[in-house]
Design a protein around this motif. Structure first.
Motif, mmCIF file in Angstrom:
data_model
loop_
_atom_site.group_PDB
_atom_site.id
_atom_site.type_symbol
_atom_site.label_atom_id
_atom_site.label_comp_id
_atom_site.label_asym_id
_atom_site.label_seq_id
_atom_site.Cartn_x
_atom_site.Cartn_y
_atom_site.Cartn_z
ATOM 1 N N PHE A 88 0.872 -1.186 0.000
ATOM 2 C CA PHE A 88 0.000 0.000 0.000
ATOM 3 C C PHE A 88 0.899 1.222 0.000
ATOM 4 O O PHE A 88 1.846 1.314 0.784
ATOM 5 C CB PHE A 88 -0.880 -0.019 1.255
ATOM 6 C CG PHE A 88 -1.907 1.079 1.332
ATOM 7 C CD1 PHE A 88 -3.245 0.806 1.084
ATOM 8 C CD2 PHE A 88 -1.554 2.382 1.692
ATOM 9 C CE1 PHE A 88 -4.207 1.807 1.188
ATOM 10 C CE2 PHE A 88 -2.501 3.385 1.784
ATOM 11 C CZ PHE A 88 -3.833 3.106 1.528
ATOM 12 N N SER A 89 0.590 2.195 -0.868
ATOM 13 C CA SER A 89 1.396 3.418 -0.915
ATOM 14 C C SER A 89 0.499 4.631 -1.087
ATOM 15 O O SER A 89 -0.481 4.602 -1.843
ATOM 16 C CB SER A 89 2.396 3.359 -2.075
ATOM 17 O OG SER A 89 3.216 4.516 -2.089
ATOM 18 N N ILE A 90 0.834 5.711 -0.378
ATOM 19 C CA ILE A 90 0.119 6.981 -0.496
ATOM 20 C C ILE A 90 0.844 7.846 -1.518
ATOM 21 O O ILE A 90 2.074 7.941 -1.511
ATOM 22 C CB ILE A 90 0.042 7.688 0.867
ATOM 23 C CG1 ILE A 90 -0.732 6.810 1.862
ATOM 24 C CG2 ILE A 90 -0.633 9.060 0.728
ATOM 25 C CD1 ILE A 90 -0.668 7.300 3.292
ATOM 26 N N PHE A 91 0.072 8.466 -2.400
ATOM 27 C CA PHE A 91 0.644 9.236 -3.500
ATOM 28 C C PHE A 91 -0.150 10.536 -3.629
ATOM 29 O O PHE A 91 -1.361 10.548 -3.434
ATOM 30 C CB PHE A 91 0.542 8.425 -4.794
ATOM 31 C CG PHE A 91 1.510 8.809 -5.856
ATOM 32 C CD1 PHE A 91 2.811 8.343 -5.824
ATOM 33 C CD2 PHE A 91 1.124 9.637 -6.907
ATOM 34 C CE1 PHE A 91 3.720 8.673 -6.818
ATOM 35 C CE2 PHE A 91 2.020 9.980 -7.908
ATOM 36 C CZ PHE A 91 3.326 9.501 -7.859
ATOM 37 N N HIS A 92 0.526 11.634 -3.947
ATOM 38 C CA HIS A 92 -0.139 12.924 -4.109
ATOM 39 C C HIS A 92 -0.024 13.417 -5.546
ATOM 40 O O HIS A 92 0.875 13.000 -6.290
ATOM 41 C CB HIS A 92 0.468 13.964 -3.153
ATOM 42 C CG HIS A 92 0.091 13.749 -1.721
ATOM 43 N ND1 HIS A 92 0.481 14.597 -0.706
ATOM 44 C CD2 HIS A 92 -0.657 12.785 -1.114
ATOM 45 C CE1 HIS A 92 0.013 14.164 0.451
ATOM 46 N NE2 HIS A 92 -0.681 13.075 0.221
ATOM 47 N N THR A 93 -0.903 14.329 -5.909
ATOM 48 C CA THR A 93 -0.935 14.816 -7.291
ATOM 49 C C THR A 93 0.215 15.767 -7.612
ATOM 50 O O THR A 93 0.373 16.155 -8.780
ATOM 51 C CB THR A 93 -2.273 15.506 -7.600
ATOM 52 O OG1 THR A 93 -2.515 16.536 -6.628
ATOM 53 C CG2 THR A 93 -3.422 14.513 -7.576
ATOM 54 N N GLU A 149 3.303 10.589 1.713
ATOM 55 C CA GLU A 149 3.443 10.219 0.319
ATOM 56 C C GLU A 149 4.857 9.720 0.030
ATOM 57 O O GLU A 149 5.826 10.139 0.642
ATOM 58 C CB GLU A 149 3.092 11.390 -0.606
ATOM 59 C CG GLU A 149 3.954 12.621 -0.465
ATOM 60 C CD GLU A 149 3.503 13.580 0.629
ATOM 61 O OE1 GLU A 149 3.855 14.767 0.523
ATOM 62 O OE2 GLU A 149 2.848 13.141 1.585
ATOM 63 N N GLY A 150 4.937 8.794 -0.920
ATOM 64 C CA GLY A 150 6.236 8.261 -1.307
ATOM 65 C C GLY A 150 6.738 7.147 -0.415
ATOM 66 O O GLY A 150 7.852 6.663 -0.596
ATOM 67 N N ASN A 151 5.926 6.725 0.538
ATOM 68 C CA ASN A 151 6.274 5.590 1.385
ATOM 69 C C ASN A 151 5.391 4.399 1.036
ATOM 70 O O ASN A 151 4.308 4.551 0.458
ATOM 71 C CB ASN A 151 6.105 5.944 2.860
ATOM 72 C CG ASN A 151 7.249 6.791 3.369
ATOM 73 O OD1 ASN A 151 8.314 6.285 3.687
ATOM 74 N ND2 ASN A 151 7.043 8.102 3.439
#
Length: 262
Positions: A88-93, A149-151
């Motif tokens: 699972f990874s969090i990503f931003h625009t 984000e990025g983890n």
């Protein structure tokens, strides 16, 4: 390997579409979950039906800068349980991938982890001090800080993290102050093996108070160069797959350069 990306978004359909396309260009068969801010009235979920394995989180929360995203992340985690994925990874625009190979980099490692010394925002500190999380730690020295984000988190580790958050320190889910930047790295440290942690795959230049340049893009696309990132932390360019900040404008020159060249 299959990676699930969670994107909390609040503006610009064009940029959000570009974000999805960027992930799908560089990651093999990703699953993408999008959360649209409740205040984003122009958001149209039907636009994303054309994208494979891209889903819209049914719940819509209101968030703004320096307020907690933990309730949104918890909702995304619960929604994600219906899917088969490995990490699972969090990503931003305002993030963009610049090269392939993230799956090989992650492998079977459990989490990405890095502590930013002295970076923790006062809101995050207050959030931690009001919670019971400190009761489960050997000392305050084990409170860590990192951007969300990025983890990445291997699914079994992420389940342990989210279960602990909901069952042991649920007050963090209702605290208005930002908590994810200290809670997530602290929980990932608690539940992961130190030999199974990697450096985050995202390079953030906020800490250097400057924007990403074309020279940055070309440097980090080159493998095995020695670089210095995140408060003078030594690393290899081969560990960086993604850059931030990329301005949230579809006409931003760096966004256009990455779209055209990478």
């Amino acid at each position: 390997m299959k990676i699930l990306f969670f994107i909390p978004a609040h503006e610009s359909i064009d940029v959000l579409k570009n974000c999805v396309e960027n992930i799908q260009k560089f990651i093999k068969d990703p699953i993408i979950i999008i959360h649209a801010n409740a205040s984003w009235h122009e958001f149209d979920k039907d636009i994303f039906k054309e994208y494979t394995n891209t889903y819209i989180l049914p719940q819509r929360f209101h968030f703004q800068k320096w307020t907690s995203m933990l309730p949104i992340i918890m909702a995304a985690y619960k929604y994600s349980l219906q899917f088969q994925y490995d990490h699972f990874s969090i990503f931003h625009t305002n993030c963009m991938f610049i090269k392939h190979g993230l799956e090989e980099y992650i492998g079977d490692n459990e989490v990405s982890f890095y502590d930013y010394p002295g970076y923790m925002h006062p809101n995050a500190i207050r959030c931690m001090e009001r919670s019971r999380l400190l009761d489960y730690l050997p000392s305050k020295e084990q409170v860590f800080n990192n951007q969300a984000e990025g983890n990445f988190y291997r699914k079994d580790i992420f389940i342990k993290m989210m279960t602990f958050l909901e069952e042991k320190v649920s007050e963090l889910l209702s605290d208005p102050d930002t908590g994810e930047e200290c809670v997530l790295p602290t929980l990932s440290w608690m539940f992961s093996n130190k030999d199974k942690r990697l450096f985050p795959y995202l390079l953030m230049h906020y800490c250097k108070n400057r924007d990403i340049t074309v020279e940055d893009v070309e440097l980090y696309r080159t493998y095995d160069q020695d670089i210095t990132v995140f408060y003078d932390f030594p690393a290899k360019s081969s560990s960086i797959f993604c850059l931030k900040p990329i301005h949230r404008s579809i006409n931003d020159p760096i966004r256009k350069y990455i779209n055209e060249v990478c």
